[in-house]
Scaffold this active site. Structure first.
Site, PDB file in Angstrom:
ATOM      1  N   VAL A  15      10.218  22.467 -10.514  1.00 30.60           N
ATOM      2  CA  VAL A  15       9.000  22.896  -9.819  1.00 30.60           C
ATOM      3  C   VAL A  15       8.500  21.830  -8.853  1.00 30.60           C
ATOM      4  O   VAL A  15       7.501  22.016  -8.168  1.00 30.60           O
ATOM      5  CB  VAL A  15       7.840  23.295 -10.774  1.00 30.60           C
ATOM      6  CG1 VAL A  15       8.154  24.578 -11.486  1.00 30.60           C
ATOM      7  CG2 VAL A  15       7.510  22.173 -11.728  1.00 30.60           C
ATOM      8  N   GLU A 141       7.546   9.233 -14.824  1.00 30.35           N
ATOM      9  CA  GLU A 141       7.864  10.661 -14.889  1.00 30.35           C
ATOM     10  C   GLU A 141       8.822  10.907 -16.044  1.00 30.35           C
ATOM     11  O   GLU A 141       9.882  10.281 -16.128  1.00 30.35           O
ATOM     12  CB  GLU A 141       8.524  11.098 -13.571  1.00 30.35           C
ATOM     13  CG  GLU A 141       9.024  12.533 -13.640  1.00 30.35           C
ATOM     14  CD  GLU A 141       9.745  13.019 -12.375  1.00 30.35           C
ATOM     15  OE1 GLU A 141       9.767  12.283 -11.359  1.00 30.35           O
ATOM     16  OE2 GLU A 141      10.283  14.137 -12.420  1.00 30.35           O
ATOM     17  N   THR A 192       1.491  28.202 -18.872  1.00 32.72           N
ATOM     18  CA  THR A 192       0.830  26.884 -18.796  1.00 32.72           C
ATOM     19  C   THR A 192       0.077  26.604 -20.097  1.00 32.72           C
ATOM     20  O   THR A 192       0.158  25.511 -20.663  1.00 32.72           O
ATOM     21  CB  THR A 192      -0.132  26.840 -17.587  1.00 32.72           C
ATOM     22  OG1 THR A 192       0.645  26.963 -16.398  1.00 32.72           O
ATOM     23  CG2 THR A 192      -0.928  25.562 -17.535  1.00 32.72           C
ATOM     24  N   CYS A 382      30.476   6.159   4.205  1.00 33.14           N
ATOM     25  CA  CYS A 382      31.346   5.793   3.084  1.00 33.14           C
ATOM     26  C   CYS A 382      32.656   6.568   3.162  1.00 33.14           C
ATOM     27  O   CYS A 382      33.520   6.236   3.961  1.00 33.14           O
ATOM     28  CB  CYS A 382      30.608   5.989   1.768  1.00 33.14           C
ATOM     29  SG  CYS A 382      31.319   4.988   0.461  1.00 33.14           S
ATOM     30  N   HIS A 508      25.944   3.059   2.487  1.00 32.20           N
ATOM     31  CA  HIS A 508      25.143   4.292   2.475  1.00 32.20           C
ATOM     32  C   HIS A 508      23.778   4.060   3.134  1.00 32.20           C
ATOM     33  O   HIS A 508      22.795   3.798   2.438  1.00 32.20           O
ATOM     34  CB  HIS A 508      24.946   4.770   1.033  1.00 32.20           C
ATOM     35  CG  HIS A 508      26.188   5.296   0.424  1.00 32.20           C
ATOM     36  ND1 HIS A 508      26.589   6.605   0.554  1.00 32.20           N
ATOM     37  CD2 HIS A 508      27.150   4.678  -0.298  1.00 32.20           C
ATOM     38  CE1 HIS A 508      27.735   6.782  -0.074  1.00 32.20           C
ATOM     39  NE2 HIS A 508      28.101   5.633  -0.600  1.00 32.20           N
ATOM     40  N   GLU A 510      21.805   6.120   4.199  1.00 30.59           N
ATOM     41  CA  GLU A 510      20.838   7.179   3.847  1.00 30.59           C
ATOM     42  C   GLU A 510      19.836   6.743   2.781  1.00 30.59           C
ATOM     43  O   GLU A 510      18.780   7.346   2.645  1.00 30.59           O
ATOM     44  CB  GLU A 510      21.565   8.467   3.425  1.00 30.59           C
ATOM     45  CG  GLU A 510      22.309   8.421   2.096  1.00 30.59           C
ATOM     46  CD  GLU A 510      23.776   7.974   2.223  1.00 30.59           C
ATOM     47  OE1 GLU A 510      24.095   7.253   3.195  1.00 30.59           O
ATOM     48  OE2 GLU A 510      24.580   8.333   1.350  1.00 30.59           O
TER      49      GLU A 510
END
Ligand code: GLN
Length: 545
Positions: A15, A141, A192, A382, A508, A510
């Site tokens: 979500v 988290e 919920t 890469c 990398h 990114e």
């Protein structure tokens, strides 16, 4: 002392809990607070480095070389922090640490249990991050959804933190989904309520509930959730789906979540400053001319496998005032010249990102050839650099044989080969060349011009490298080695002469792009692509292989 915010998820996964956490980080940082973040992943893998991208999406690499969950990429992009290995904790790490302590005899004959040994180990990771980062706020988290069996030790650990760190120093935020029922045309709060009940059974009463929904959430539903879940109405934060994830911090700010957190945790803050972020969103939402970029890879069915690549392209497109249009190309579909042409003919730029294993490689080589021959801007990341070198060598040696020994161990032209320090390594977990390494740029090249500095640091994740035995012969044919390790031994960036912009790197980039600060290579790649006209482009040479 750091304050802690723990974020759990309810009802279903996916979500956008990670985006909510990253956005909370943005709004706290905008008030002058220092923020660090941690993701707890309940699976038993030690890290996601050994998982298939189809299972897990991209593996995000931190500067210090940890292979981590892709949420860390969002934390870095939204909060503009560089995280470390301390920011991703998995059950695999926790159990392996507890078990090795037991084998060493650290527990002095005790019976090792989930509570307190596993939960103590988990809490030690929270405290370690707080001590090392010295951040005002540590956002944590919990991966997965409340009710998952494997997540229970993490929930128990965060419950204990209210006492350990002091009630005023801990806040619990629960992110849930309000599903929409088409038949009755309403959003439902019952799931919920149930997930909050699950949390309460464990002993956690959320302080804030963030409600995700695809539709606007009426005030009456906030009242209802407030009543049933025992959370003040102003702490029921509606978060309807928005057109770009980068807008979420502004939505949360508008609903006064920032102020609520500040008040509850009694934080000492400056005036909030989201000016730069707001102007980014304004530019992002204005309509612009598109720039078409073909992303050629073998995991394209799952966009998450290329998460940071997609975001970096977006950041660069914003800078050039373009709307990014990604053409997702499954490299296995690039076989015949007609297929290559039909799938790539509208591409103004071609990007070949990282990957492992032989599947789809020949199609990526075709994409690199198409870019070289048709002078379409190309960015190789890469594996995308290795593919560009293979293609260039096939052209230079007029042979189909050049390859990487990853795909053809017996090739006559091993232009990409296993790194010497990789040869003796048998295990798969955390054994690649990982994290930041320096690279010296060559002046007068595209790469040198893009960075505008001589020595850079970039994040790596690979086992194979450019084979130096082929340096001279490939340079002779027009391959430019534009970035090398400072000792000159490793080719880190190469490019093609007489081409508008064909650049590839062994690292990398990114992982280092930010919404307001696109990575120089992505920025210049989009800069080159945006002016390319594609009507009626045809390959000049017949494609072989
Ligand atoms: N498979 C290649 C290697 O190990 C490329 C890895 C990657 O793209 N991350 O070197």
């Amino acid at each position: 002392m750091s304050k802690y915010i723990f974020v759990t998820g309810g009802v279903v996964s996916s979500v956008g809990k990670g985006i909510a956490v990253a956005s909370i980080g943005t709004i706290l940082k905008s008030r002058g607070l220092s923020v660090s973040v941690q993701k707890l992943d309940p699976y038993l893998n030690v890290d996601p480095g050994t998982m298939s991208p189809y299972q897990h999406g991209e593996v995000f690499v931190t500067q210090d070389g940890a292979e981590t969950d892709l949420d860390l990429g969002n934390y870095e992009r939204f909060i503009d922090v560089n995280l470390t290995q301390d920011s991703n904790v998995t059950s695999g790490q926790i159990y392996s640490s507890v078990i090795s302590k037991e084998r060493r005899g650290d527990f002095l004959g005790g019976t090792i249990q989930v509570v307190p040994h596993v939960t103590n180990e988990i809490k030690s990771r929270f405290k370690k991050l707080a001590e090392k980062s010295k951040a005002d706020v540590i956002l944590i988290e919990v991966g997965g959804t409340v009710g998952d069996i494997e997540g229970l030790p993490f929930l128990e650990a965060i419950r204990q933190m209210r006492k350990d760190a002091g009630r005023d120093n801990v806040l619990y935020i629960h992110v849930t989904l309000l599903p929409y029922l088409k038949s009755s045309q309403e959003l439902k709060t019952k799931p919920t309520q149930h997930s909050v009940n699950e949390l309460r059974k464990i002993g956690i009463q959320p302080d804030v509930i963030i409600c995700r929904s695809d539709y606007p959430i009426p005030d009456s539903l906030r009242d209802k959730i407030s009543l049933f879940c025992d959370v003040e109405k102003e702490a029921v934060i509606p978060l309807p789906t928005v057109s770009t994830v980068y807008e979420v911090p502004l939505v949360l700010e508008e609903k006064k979540l920032g102020q609520l957190i500040i008040d509850r945790l009694a934080l000492d803050v400056k005036q909030t400053d989201l000016k730069e972020w707001r102007s980014l969103i304004t530019r992002l939402k204005e309509p612009h001319e598109p720039v078409n970029i073909a992303l050629v890879g073998k995991y394209v069915e799952l966009e998450d496998a290329y998460y940071s690549v997609r975001e970096s392209l977006k950041h660069a497109a914003i800078q050039h005032n373009r709307d990014l249009n990604i053409i997702w190309v499954q490299s296995e579909n690039l076989k015949k010249p007609e297929e290559v042409d039909s799938l790539l003919k509208t591409a103004q730029g071609i990007i070949v990102p990282g990957g492992f294993g032989i599947r789809g490689i020949e199609g990526m080589v075709q994409a690199a050839r198409y870019a070289r021959v048709n002078k379409i801007p190309y960015l190789g990341l890469c594996l995308g650099m290795q593919v560009m070198v293979i293609e260039f060598a096939r052209y230079a040696f007029n042979s189909d044989n050049p390859n990487s020994t990853e795909f053809d161990p017996a090739t006559e032209y091993p232009v990409i080969d296993l790194m010497s320090d990789q040869r003796a390594i048998a295990g798969m977990g955390h054994t690649m060349r990982l994290g930041n390494y320096p690279c010296k740029l060559v002046k007068g090249t595209h790469a040198g011009g893009a960075y505008g500095e001589e020595l850079i640091q970039e994040r790596h994740r690979h086992r194979y490298e450019f084979n130096n035995n082929f340096r001279q012969s490939l340079q002779g044919k027009g391959l430019v080695l534009s970035g090398l390790s400072p000792d000159g031994n490793l080719v880190e960036i190469c490019e093609v002469v007489d081409h508008p912009w064909m650049v590839a790197c062994q690292f990398h980039p990114e992982f280092g792009s930010r919404p307001n600060q696109p990575h120089p290579l992505f920025r210049d790649f989009i800069g080159a692509a945006k002016d390319i006209l594609r009507e009626g482009a045809q390959p000049e040479l017949p494609l072989t292989n």
